[in-house]
Design an enzyme around this catalytic site. Structure first.
Site, PDB file in Angstrom:
ATOM      1  N   LYS A  22       0.824  -1.213   0.000  1.00  0.00           N
ATOM      2  CA  LYS A  22       0.000   0.000   0.000  1.00  0.00           C
ATOM      3  C   LYS A  22       0.857   1.262   0.000  1.00  0.00           C
ATOM      4  CE  LYS A  22      -1.634   1.747   3.966  1.00  0.00           C
ATOM      5  NZ  LYS A  22      -1.651   3.159   4.348  1.00  0.00           N
ATOM      6  N   ASN A  23       1.794   1.342   0.931  1.00  0.00           N
ATOM      7  CA  ASN A  23       2.507   2.610   1.106  1.00  0.00           C
ATOM      8  C   ASN A  23       3.497   2.897  -0.023  1.00  0.00           C
ATOM      9  OD1 ASN A  23       1.000   3.214   3.313  1.00  0.00           O
ATOM     10  ND2 ASN A  23       2.518   2.534   4.822  1.00  0.00           N
ATOM     11  N   ARG A  93      -3.954  10.000   3.585  1.00  0.00           N
ATOM     12  CA  ARG A  93      -2.807  10.800   3.977  1.00  0.00           C
ATOM     13  C   ARG A  93      -1.867  11.063   2.788  1.00  0.00           C
ATOM     14  NH1 ARG A  93      -1.582  13.621   7.959  1.00  0.00           N
ATOM     15  NH2 ARG A  93       0.627  14.001   8.186  1.00  0.00           N
ATOM     16  N   CYS A 117      -5.048   7.878   9.199  1.00  0.00           N
ATOM     17  CA  CYS A 117      -5.336   7.364  10.539  1.00  0.00           C
ATOM     18  C   CYS A 117      -5.020   8.424  11.597  1.00  0.00           C
ATOM     19  CB  CYS A 117      -4.492   6.129  10.817  1.00  0.00           C
ATOM     20  SG  CYS A 117      -4.926   4.723   9.800  1.00  0.00           S
ATOM     21  N   ARG A 122       0.222  14.868  13.347  1.00  0.00           N
ATOM     22  CA  ARG A 122       0.960  14.402  12.161  1.00  0.00           C
ATOM     23  C   ARG A 122       1.425  15.623  11.371  1.00  0.00           C
ATOM     24  NH1 ARG A 122      -1.831   9.024   9.651  1.00  0.00           N
ATOM     25  NH2 ARG A 122       0.217   8.895   8.680  1.00  0.00           N
ATOM     26  N   PRO A 123       2.460  16.324  11.901  1.00  0.00           N
ATOM     27  CA  PRO A 123       2.924  17.554  11.250  1.00  0.00           C
ATOM     28  C   PRO A 123       3.564  17.264   9.894  1.00  0.00           C
ATOM     29  CG  PRO A 123       4.437  16.918  13.001  1.00  0.00           C
ATOM     30  CD  PRO A 123       3.284  15.951  13.071  1.00  0.00           C
ATOM     31  N   ILE A 124       3.629  18.311   9.033  1.00  0.00           N
ATOM     32  CA  ILE A 124       4.329  18.129   7.747  1.00  0.00           C
ATOM     33  C   ILE A 124       5.428  19.186   7.577  1.00  0.00           C
ATOM     34  CG2 ILE A 124       2.393  16.960   6.596  1.00  0.00           C
ATOM     35  CD1 ILE A 124       1.911  19.638   5.079  1.00  0.00           C
ATOM     36  N   ASP A 125       5.916  19.689   8.740  1.00  0.00           N
ATOM     37  CA  ASP A 125       6.934  20.749   8.678  1.00  0.00           C
ATOM     38  C   ASP A 125       8.172  20.321   7.889  1.00  0.00           C
ATOM     39  OD1 ASP A 125       7.000  19.032  11.111  1.00  0.00           O
ATOM     40  OD2 ASP A 125       8.942  19.983  11.402  1.00  0.00           O
ATOM     41  N   GLN A 126       8.551  19.051   7.953  1.00  0.00           N
ATOM     42  CA  GLN A 126       9.776  18.615   7.260  1.00  0.00           C
ATOM     43  C   GLN A 126       9.584  18.581   5.746  1.00  0.00           C
ATOM     44  OE1 GLN A 126      12.771  18.207   9.021  1.00  0.00           O
ATOM     45  NE2 GLN A 126      11.394  19.124  10.523  1.00  0.00           N
ATOM     46  N   ASP A 305       3.769  -0.014  11.986  1.00  0.00           N
ATOM     47  CA  ASP A 305       2.522  -0.516  11.399  1.00  0.00           C
ATOM     48  C   ASP A 305       2.278  -1.994  11.725  1.00  0.00           C
ATOM     49  OD1 ASP A 305       2.370   2.007  10.351  1.00  0.00           O
ATOM     50  OD2 ASP A 305       2.883   1.436   8.306  1.00  0.00           O
ATOM     51  N   ARG A 397      -9.001  -0.273   3.603  1.00  0.00           N
ATOM     52  CA  ARG A 397      -8.093   0.753   3.088  1.00  0.00           C
ATOM     53  C   ARG A 397      -6.733   0.154   2.748  1.00  0.00           C
ATOM     54  NH1 ARG A 397      -6.559   4.837   6.955  1.00  0.00           N
ATOM     55  NH2 ARG A 397      -5.034   5.036   5.312  1.00  0.00           N
TER      56      ARG A 397
HETATM   57  C1  EPZ Z   1       4.124   6.674   6.762  1.00  0.00           C
HETATM   58  O1  EPZ Z   1       3.440   7.772   7.351  1.00  0.00           O
HETATM   59  C2  EPZ Z   1       3.098   5.595   6.573  1.00  0.00           C
HETATM   60  N1  EPZ Z   1       2.049   6.108   5.693  1.00  0.00           N
HETATM   61  C3  EPZ Z   1       2.535   5.161   7.918  1.00  0.00           C
HETATM   62  O2  EPZ Z   1       1.684   4.048   7.688  1.00  0.00           O
HETATM   63  C4  EPZ Z   1       3.677   4.726   8.839  1.00  0.00           C
HETATM   64  O3  EPZ Z   1       3.168   4.471  10.125  1.00  0.00           O
HETATM   65  C5  EPZ Z   1       4.751   5.797   8.914  1.00  0.00           C
HETATM   66  O4  EPZ Z   1       5.181   6.185   7.589  1.00  0.00           O
HETATM   67  C6  EPZ Z   1       5.980   5.356   9.692  1.00  0.00           C
HETATM   68  O5  EPZ Z   1       6.522   4.209   9.106  1.00  0.00           O
HETATM   69  C7  EPZ Z   1       2.250   6.140   4.375  1.00  0.00           C
HETATM   70  O6  EPZ Z   1       3.277   5.761   3.845  1.00  0.00           O
HETATM   71  C8  EPZ Z   1       1.114   6.651   3.535  1.00  0.00           C
HETATM   72  P1  EPZ Z   1       6.441   9.798   8.913  1.00  0.00           P
HETATM   73  P2  EPZ Z   1       4.095   9.216   7.384  1.00  0.00           P
HETATM   74  O7  EPZ Z   1       6.468  11.079   8.178  1.00  0.00           O
HETATM   75  O8  EPZ Z   1       4.928   9.366   6.161  1.00  0.00           O
HETATM   76  C9  EPZ Z   1       7.035  12.933  12.542  1.00  0.00           C
HETATM   77  C10 EPZ Z   1      -0.211   2.723   7.868  1.00  0.00           C
HETATM   78  O9  EPZ Z   1      -0.794   2.182   8.819  1.00  0.00           O
HETATM   79  N2  EPZ Z   1       7.033  13.979  11.482  1.00  0.00           N
HETATM   80  O10 EPZ Z   1       7.533   8.812   8.683  1.00  0.00           O
HETATM   81  O11 EPZ Z   1       3.026  10.190   7.644  1.00  0.00           O
HETATM   82  C11 EPZ Z   1       5.661  12.296  12.705  1.00  0.00           C
HETATM   83  O12 EPZ Z   1       4.841  13.062  13.562  1.00  0.00           O
HETATM   84  C12 EPZ Z   1       0.285   4.148   7.983  1.00  0.00           C
HETATM   85  O13 EPZ Z   1      -0.030   2.172   6.767  1.00  0.00           O
HETATM   86  C13 EPZ Z   1       7.329  15.283  11.814  1.00  0.00           C
HETATM   87  O14 EPZ Z   1       7.585  15.608  12.987  1.00  0.00           O
HETATM   88  O15 EPZ Z   1       5.030   9.073   8.661  1.00  0.00           O
HETATM   89  C14 EPZ Z   1       6.022  10.938  13.256  1.00  0.00           C
HETATM   90  O16 EPZ Z   1       6.216  11.031  14.639  1.00  0.00           O
HETATM   91  C15 EPZ Z   1      -0.094   4.800   9.256  1.00  0.00           C
HETATM   92  N3  EPZ Z   1       7.336  16.239  10.815  1.00  0.00           N
HETATM   93  C16 EPZ Z   1       7.373  10.612  12.591  1.00  0.00           C
HETATM   94  O17 EPZ Z   1       7.874  11.875  12.122  1.00  0.00           O
HETATM   95  C17 EPZ Z   1       7.072  15.926   9.521  1.00  0.00           C
HETATM   96  O18 EPZ Z   1       7.107  16.818   8.665  1.00  0.00           O
HETATM   97  C18 EPZ Z   1       7.304   9.645  11.409  1.00  0.00           C
HETATM   98  O19 EPZ Z   1       6.332  10.111  10.468  1.00  0.00           O
HETATM   99  C19 EPZ Z   1       6.777  14.590   9.186  1.00  0.00           C
HETATM  100  C20 EPZ Z   1       6.761  13.627  10.186  1.00  0.00           C
END
Ligand code: EPZ
Length: 419
Positions: A22-23, A93, A117, A122-126, A305, A397
């Protein structure tokens, strides 16, 4: 709305073919907006998230459709310049990958902040930091992110946290940036590598995906390519965990065993036999699981996950387990439901203390997110009697053909429409 009735309490025996990841699918689909021509994407799972992304691509004007052989063809030579409807983007997402993809493709994008979910903030600052470093102007108004740039330029970007989403999004944008982009502290997940392989097949110059430093030579013209999505290691982990928990002998086909190592290692520690053979893995379990200590981390750590299904297994372990969540702030939504089935679990901050009980009892339970649904499916396989799982749309999903796959393992399962 539907619910699943799962008759558990018997060992699982049989073979299941694991679907595409999926991802990875939801990252490669927006990437197919970049090249000229028609890309053929194979091994995509037929799940709601993929169907929603297909609708998004079509709404943008791309030609995107399933073929009889189960692949999808995408041609995005003509695109409308309209913002994508919130009705669709809010449903997954990964719609935020349209920011990176459209920035690369047409120098601008406007996307409403994504759904997905509820796992805490779930910030996107990065992501935004990366776009800005490439020279884009970024603004956020009334829940919508706008990015635009006359010309993206390569830059050195250090991510403050390891983020799968930010790595993928900035990688997409960097394919169009003049010069070299270096992503440091990048995510190493196999789906980052899968995306880079697709883009490289289209003519991009991306090196180092799978390590924490990725280098992109941007600005190369991209031409469509065929690409097969990698197998879903989280779906595989879910079925492996079900087999180890309920007992039995299960073979999973179409997997990449190295991607499963963090999960296989823990299942072995819990007493299961895990045998790898080419692109299949077999899990044999005859004893009650042993307790574990486990912490979720970015790849190659234990995947967050796969943690909810693992807590279902540990709820019947022969002792007390500690499970710490190292990625998300709030990923124990399934715990209350497992408690209804007799599990003894206490959550302290981001750690669950699980005192193993002899057995789980079937009960009506409700899934509130995707992997919580997977945990309840595993619990349903373990518990004596018929477990009623509400909120199955969450499972749909991310898991393809769940009932057929469970039936292939000897589990009696029915889907009913909720009244
Ligand atoms: C991906 O989410 C997956 N989703 C998630 O899978 C998975 O849990 C996650 O990666 C971790 O492996 C998809 O690929 C669509 P991250 P993503 O950015 O990309 C923090 C599932 O069940 N962060 O790696 O949103 C954030 O808060 C889903 O299939 C920032 O602080 O996760 C978290 O603590 C759920 N700033 C950590 O980083 C940012 O700009 C990891 O998040 C981005 C993230």
């Amino acid at each position: 709305m539907a619910k699943l009735l799962v008759d558990g309490g018997r060992p699982l025996r049989g073979t299941v073919r694991i679907s595409g990841r999926k991802n990875s699918a939801v990252a490669v689909m927006p990437a197919a907006l970049l090249p000229q021509g028609t890309s053929r994407l194979e091994n995509l799972p037929r799940i709601t998230d993929v169907e929603v992304f297909l609708s998004i691509l079509r709404q943008m004007g791309a030609e995107a459709a399933w073929r009889e052989d189960g692949s999808i063809e995408v041609n995005a030579e003509r695109l409308y310049r309209l913002p994508v409807s919130f009705e669709l983007t809010r449903r997954l997402r990964a719609s935020y990958y349209l920011l990176g993809a459209l920035l690369a493709r047409q120098g601008r994008a406007e996307v409403a902040l994504p759904g997905g979910c509820d796992l805490g903030p779930r910030p996107i600052d990065q992501h935004l930091k990366g776009f800005r470093a490439l020279g884009a102007e970024v603004s956020l108004q009334r829940g919508t992110v706008k990015v635009q740039a006359r010309q993206l330029r390569g830059a050195r970007i250090y991510f403050d946290v390891v983020s799968v989403g930010a790595t993928i999004n900035v990688l997409l944008a960097a394919t169009a940036a003049e010069g070299t982009t270096v992503l440091e502290n990048a995510a190493r997940e196999p789906h980052v590598v899968d995306l880079a392989n697709y883009l490289n097949a289209c003519g991009a110059h991306i090196r180092g995906a799978g390590t924490d430093v990725i280098k992109v030579q941007g600005g190369h013209p991209l031409r469509a390519a065929a690409h097969a999505i990698i197998p879903d290691e989280i779906e595989a982990a879910t079925f492996m965990t079900a087999a180890a928990a309920a007992g039995g002998d299960v073979t999973l086909e179409n997997v990449i065993p190295t991607h499963l190592e963090p999960v296989s290692a823990k299942l072995k520690e819990a007493g299961a036999l895990v045998l790898e053979n080419g692109d299949s893995v077999r899990v044999i379990s005859t004893e009650r699981p042993l307790p574990l200590q486990l912490k979720t981390m970015p790849y190659p750590g234990f995947p967050t996950d796969a943690m909810p299904p693992m807590t279902a297994l540990l709820s019947i372990a022969s002792g007390t387990s500690l499970v710490s969540e190292g990625v998300w702030e709030n990923r124990f939504a399934h715990v209350n439901e497992l408690r209804k089935m007799g599990a003894r679990i206490r959550v302290e901050g981001r750690t669950a203390v699980i005192e193993g009980v002899d057995a789980l009892q079937a009960a009506p339970v409700e899934a509130r997110d995707l992997r919580a649904a997977a945990a309840l499916m595993v619990a349903g396989c373990i518990a004596e009697g018929q477990t009623e799982i509400f909120g199955v749309e969450h499972l749909d999903r991310g898991y393809e053909g769940t009932e057929e796959k469970l039936r292939a393992l000897g589990v009696r399962v029915q889907r009913l429409r909720e009244e």
